[in-house]
Design a protein around this motif. Structure first.
Motif, PDB file in Angstrom:
ATOM      1  N   HIS A  33       0.835  -1.203   0.000  1.00  0.00           N
ATOM      2  CA  HIS A  33       0.000   0.000   0.000  1.00  0.00           C
ATOM      3  C   HIS A  33       0.876   1.261   0.000  1.00  0.00           C
ATOM      4  O   HIS A  33       0.577   2.224  -0.700  1.00  0.00           O
ATOM      5  CB  HIS A  33      -0.927  -0.007   1.220  1.00  0.00           C
ATOM      6  N   LEU A  34       1.951   1.241   0.782  1.00  0.00           N
ATOM      7  CA  LEU A  34       2.861   2.390   0.802  1.00  0.00           C
ATOM      8  C   LEU A  34       3.552   2.575  -0.546  1.00  0.00           C
ATOM      9  O   LEU A  34       3.804   3.707  -0.970  1.00  0.00           O
ATOM     10  CB  LEU A  34       3.882   2.223   1.924  1.00  0.00           C
ATOM     11  N   ALA A  35       3.848   1.483  -1.230  1.00  0.00           N
ATOM     12  CA  ALA A  35       4.451   1.573  -2.569  1.00  0.00           C
ATOM     13  C   ALA A  35       3.475   2.224  -3.545  1.00  0.00           C
ATOM     14  O   ALA A  35       3.885   3.071  -4.359  1.00  0.00           O
ATOM     15  CB  ALA A  35       4.865   0.195  -3.056  1.00  0.00           C
ATOM     16  N   ARG A  36       2.204   1.847  -3.466  1.00  0.00           N
ATOM     17  CA  ARG A  36       1.201   2.485  -4.317  1.00  0.00           C
ATOM     18  C   ARG A  36       1.111   3.978  -4.035  1.00  0.00           C
ATOM     19  O   ARG A  36       0.970   4.795  -4.947  1.00  0.00           O
ATOM     20  CB  ARG A  36      -0.167   1.830  -4.105  1.00  0.00           C
ATOM     21  N   GLY A  37       1.209   4.352  -2.750  1.00  0.00           N
ATOM     22  CA  GLY A  37       1.170   5.771  -2.392  1.00  0.00           C
ATOM     23  C   GLY A  37       2.380   6.521  -2.906  1.00  0.00           C
ATOM     24  O   GLY A  37       2.266   7.650  -3.394  1.00  0.00           O
ATOM     25  N   ALA A  38       3.554   5.900  -2.819  1.00  0.00           N
ATOM     26  CA  ALA A  38       4.771   6.541  -3.322  1.00  0.00           C
ATOM     27  C   ALA A  38       4.686   6.759  -4.826  1.00  0.00           C
ATOM     28  O   ALA A  38       5.088   7.818  -5.337  1.00  0.00           O
ATOM     29  CB  ALA A  38       5.990   5.695  -2.974  1.00  0.00           C
ATOM     30  N   ILE A  39       4.146   5.778  -5.526  1.00  0.00           N
ATOM     31  CA  ILE A  39       3.981   5.929  -6.983  1.00  0.00           C
ATOM     32  C   ILE A  39       2.992   7.045  -7.287  1.00  0.00           C
ATOM     33  O   ILE A  39       3.245   7.902  -8.137  1.00  0.00           O
ATOM     34  CB  ILE A  39       3.531   4.594  -7.613  1.00  0.00           C
ATOM     35  N   GLY A  40       1.867   7.051  -6.585  1.00  0.00           N
ATOM     36  CA  GLY A  40       0.837   8.067  -6.833  1.00  0.00           C
ATOM     37  C   GLY A  40       1.316   9.470  -6.540  1.00  0.00           C
ATOM     38  O   GLY A  40       1.175  10.380  -7.367  1.00  0.00           O
ATOM     39  N   PHE A  41       1.895   9.664  -5.350  1.00  0.00           N
ATOM     40  CA  PHE A  41       2.388  11.001  -5.004  1.00  0.00           C
ATOM     41  C   PHE A  41       3.572  11.394  -5.885  1.00  0.00           C
ATOM     42  O   PHE A  41       3.723  12.561  -6.241  1.00  0.00           O
ATOM     43  CB  PHE A  41       2.772  11.075  -3.522  1.00  0.00           C
ATOM     44  N   GLY A  42       4.401  10.437  -6.253  1.00  0.00           N
ATOM     45  CA  GLY A  42       5.518  10.718  -7.156  1.00  0.00           C
ATOM     46  C   GLY A  42       5.048  11.201  -8.515  1.00  0.00           C
ATOM     47  O   GLY A  42       5.630  12.128  -9.095  1.00  0.00           O
ATOM     48  N   LEU A  43       3.993  10.561  -9.029  1.00  0.00           N
ATOM     49  CA  LEU A  43       3.447  10.991 -10.325  1.00  0.00           C
ATOM     50  C   LEU A  43       2.869  12.399 -10.258  1.00  0.00           C
ATOM     51  O   LEU A  43       3.067  13.208 -11.161  1.00  0.00           O
ATOM     52  CB  LEU A  43       2.376  10.006 -10.794  1.00  0.00           C
ATOM     53  N   ILE A  44       2.158  12.702  -9.183  1.00  0.00           N
ATOM     54  CA  ILE A  44       1.566  14.042  -9.060  1.00  0.00           C
ATOM     55  C   ILE A  44       2.657  15.097  -8.915  1.00  0.00           C
ATOM     56  O   ILE A  44       2.673  16.109  -9.627  1.00  0.00           O
ATOM     57  CB  ILE A  44       0.594  14.108  -7.865  1.00  0.00           C
ATOM     58  N   ILE A  45       3.580  14.876  -7.996  1.00  0.00           N
ATOM     59  CA  ILE A  45       4.651  15.856  -7.755  1.00  0.00           C
ATOM     60  C   ILE A  45       5.548  15.989  -8.986  1.00  0.00           C
ATOM     61  O   ILE A  45       5.901  17.095  -9.388  1.00  0.00           O
ATOM     62  CB  ILE A  45       5.466  15.464  -6.511  1.00  0.00           C
ATOM     63  N   GLY A  46       5.893  14.856  -9.594  1.00  0.00           N
ATOM     64  CA  GLY A  46       6.747  14.889 -10.779  1.00  0.00           C
ATOM     65  C   GLY A  46       6.105  15.606 -11.949  1.00  0.00           C
ATOM     66  O   GLY A  46       6.761  16.364 -12.660  1.00  0.00           O
ATOM     67  N   SER A  47       4.809  15.367 -12.157  1.00  0.00           N
ATOM     68  CA  SER A  47       4.154  16.014 -13.297  1.00  0.00           C
ATOM     69  C   SER A  47       4.081  17.525 -13.113  1.00  0.00           C
ATOM     70  O   SER A  47       4.240  18.282 -14.070  1.00  0.00           O
ATOM     71  CB  SER A  47       2.755  15.435 -13.513  1.00  0.00           C
ATOM     72  N   ALA A  49       6.212  19.332 -11.107  1.00  0.00           N
ATOM     73  CA  ALA A  49       7.573  19.869 -11.050  1.00  0.00           C
ATOM     74  C   ALA A  49       8.229  19.931 -12.420  1.00  0.00           C
ATOM     75  O   ALA A  49       9.097  20.778 -12.657  1.00  0.00           O
ATOM     76  CB  ALA A  49       8.424  19.019 -10.106  1.00  0.00           C
ATOM     77  N   LEU A  50       7.833  19.048 -13.328  1.00  0.00           N
ATOM     78  CA  LEU A  50       8.465  19.025 -14.651  1.00  0.00           C
ATOM     79  C   LEU A  50       7.820  19.956 -15.671  1.00  0.00           C
ATOM     80  O   LEU A  50       8.286  20.041 -16.806  1.00  0.00           O
ATOM     81  CB  LEU A  50       8.466  17.599 -15.196  1.00  0.00           C
ATOM     82  N   VAL A  51       6.777  20.683 -15.288  1.00  0.00           N
ATOM     83  CA  VAL A  51       6.125  21.613 -16.235  1.00  0.00           C
ATOM     84  C   VAL A  51       7.101  22.673 -16.733  1.00  0.00           C
ATOM     85  O   VAL A  51       7.162  22.921 -17.943  1.00  0.00           O
ATOM     86  CB  VAL A  51       4.860  22.248 -15.607  1.00  0.00           C
ATOM     87  N   PRO A  52       7.922  23.319 -15.883  1.00  0.00           N
ATOM     88  CA  PRO A  52       8.857  24.328 -16.418  1.00  0.00           C
ATOM     89  C   PRO A  52       9.917  23.729 -17.346  1.00  0.00           C
ATOM     90  O   PRO A  52      10.411  24.403 -18.241  1.00  0.00           O
ATOM     91  CB  PRO A  52       9.524  24.912 -15.174  1.00  0.00           C
ATOM     92  N   VAL A  53      10.257  22.473 -17.151  1.00  0.00           N
ATOM     93  CA  VAL A  53      11.318  21.850 -17.942  1.00  0.00           C
ATOM     94  C   VAL A  53      10.776  21.270 -19.246  1.00  0.00           C
ATOM     95  O   VAL A  53      11.326  21.509 -20.326  1.00  0.00           O
ATOM     96  CB  VAL A  53      12.021  20.737 -17.122  1.00  0.00           C
ATOM     97  N   ALA A  54       9.711  20.502 -19.172  1.00  0.00           N
ATOM     98  CA  ALA A  54       9.221  19.770 -20.336  1.00  0.00           C
ATOM     99  C   ALA A  54       7.895  20.284 -20.884  1.00  0.00           C
ATOM    100  O   ALA A  54       7.401  19.748 -21.870  1.00  0.00           O
ATOM    101  CB  ALA A  54       9.080  18.293 -19.981  1.00  0.00           C
ATOM    102  N   GLY A  55       7.294  21.255 -20.244  1.00  0.00           N
ATOM    103  CA  GLY A  55       6.059  21.823 -20.751  1.00  0.00           C
ATOM    104  C   GLY A  55       4.818  21.190 -20.136  1.00  0.00           C
ATOM    105  O   GLY A  55       4.892  20.240 -19.360  1.00  0.00           O
ATOM    106  N   PRO A  56       3.668  21.706 -20.516  1.00  0.00           N
ATOM    107  CA  PRO A  56       2.413  21.256 -19.918  1.00  0.00           C
ATOM    108  C   PRO A  56       2.039  19.812 -20.259  1.00  0.00           C
ATOM    109  O   PRO A  56       1.156  19.240 -19.635  1.00  0.00           O
ATOM    110  CB  PRO A  56       1.365  22.225 -20.462  1.00  0.00           C
ATOM    111  N   ALA A  57       2.707  19.206 -21.192  1.00  0.00           N
ATOM    112  CA  ALA A  57       2.402  17.814 -21.544  1.00  0.00           C
ATOM    113  C   ALA A  57       2.697  16.869 -20.375  1.00  0.00           C
ATOM    114  O   ALA A  57       2.104  15.784 -20.287  1.00  0.00           O
ATOM    115  CB  ALA A  57       3.199  17.397 -22.768  1.00  0.00           C
ATOM    116  N   THR A  58       3.580  17.289 -19.472  1.00  0.00           N
ATOM    117  CA  THR A  58       3.896  16.423 -18.330  1.00  0.00           C
ATOM    118  C   THR A  58       2.716  16.286 -17.367  1.00  0.00           C
ATOM    119  O   THR A  58       2.675  15.350 -16.574  1.00  0.00           O
ATOM    120  CB  THR A  58       5.110  16.951 -17.555  1.00  0.00           C
ATOM    121  N   LEU A  59       1.757  17.201 -17.448  1.00  0.00           N
ATOM    122  CA  LEU A  59       0.577  17.116 -16.593  1.00  0.00           C
ATOM    123  C   LEU A  59      -0.291  15.894 -16.949  1.00  0.00           C
ATOM    124  O   LEU A  59      -1.155  15.511 -16.172  1.00  0.00           O
ATOM    125  CB  LEU A  59      -0.250  18.395 -16.680  1.00  0.00           C
TER     126      LEU A  59
END
Length: 124
Positions: A33-47, A49-59
């Motif tokens: 369950h914690l692994a699923r949470g890490a993946i989920g929060f990682g995807l949200i934070i990563g998408s 955080a990467l908007v300035p670098v890779a553009g809005p497509a990362t959303l």
């Protein structure tokens, strides 16, 4: 003319409570369950955080977090509580009042995950 007489008393309340949906967001184990949470929060934070670098497509990666969370972050938190209490608590309803009580030792032993058998006592 057909008329149906409603059921009165405790039987009606018990029938209504047993018909209530039992939504379960729990996982098979807390680490899973914690692994699923890490993946989920990682995807949200990563998408975000990467908007300035890779553009809005990362959303576009943010909705994938909903799959990892099995809904929303709140659903994940409810599932975490359910996973932790799995086999330790049981719900008992009587006369329209539901309470949480500790599970009986026999019931707890049958729902205990088998993966913990090989875990050293020091790490528990």
């Amino acid at each position: 003319m057909n008329t149906v007489k409603p059921v009165q008393g405790a039987k009606a309340r018990a029938a209504a409570q047993s018909a209530a949906p039992q939504t379960n967001f729990a996982s098979k184990s807390v680490p899973r369950h914690l692994a699923r949470g890490a993946i989920g929060f990682g995807l949200i934070i990563g998408s975000i955080a990467l908007v300035p670098v890779a553009g809005p497509a990362t959303l576009l990666a943010a909705p994938l977090a909903l799959i990892a969370f099995r809904g929303c972050p709140t659903c994940w938190m409810v599932g975490l509580a359910q996973t932790i209490s799995l086999g330790r608590l049981e719900r008992q309803c009587a006369d329209g009042v539901c309470t949480l009580t500790k599970a009986h030792p026999a019931a707890e032993a049958t729902t205990e995950p088998t993966a913990r058998i090989n875990v050293p006592a020091v790490s528990r």
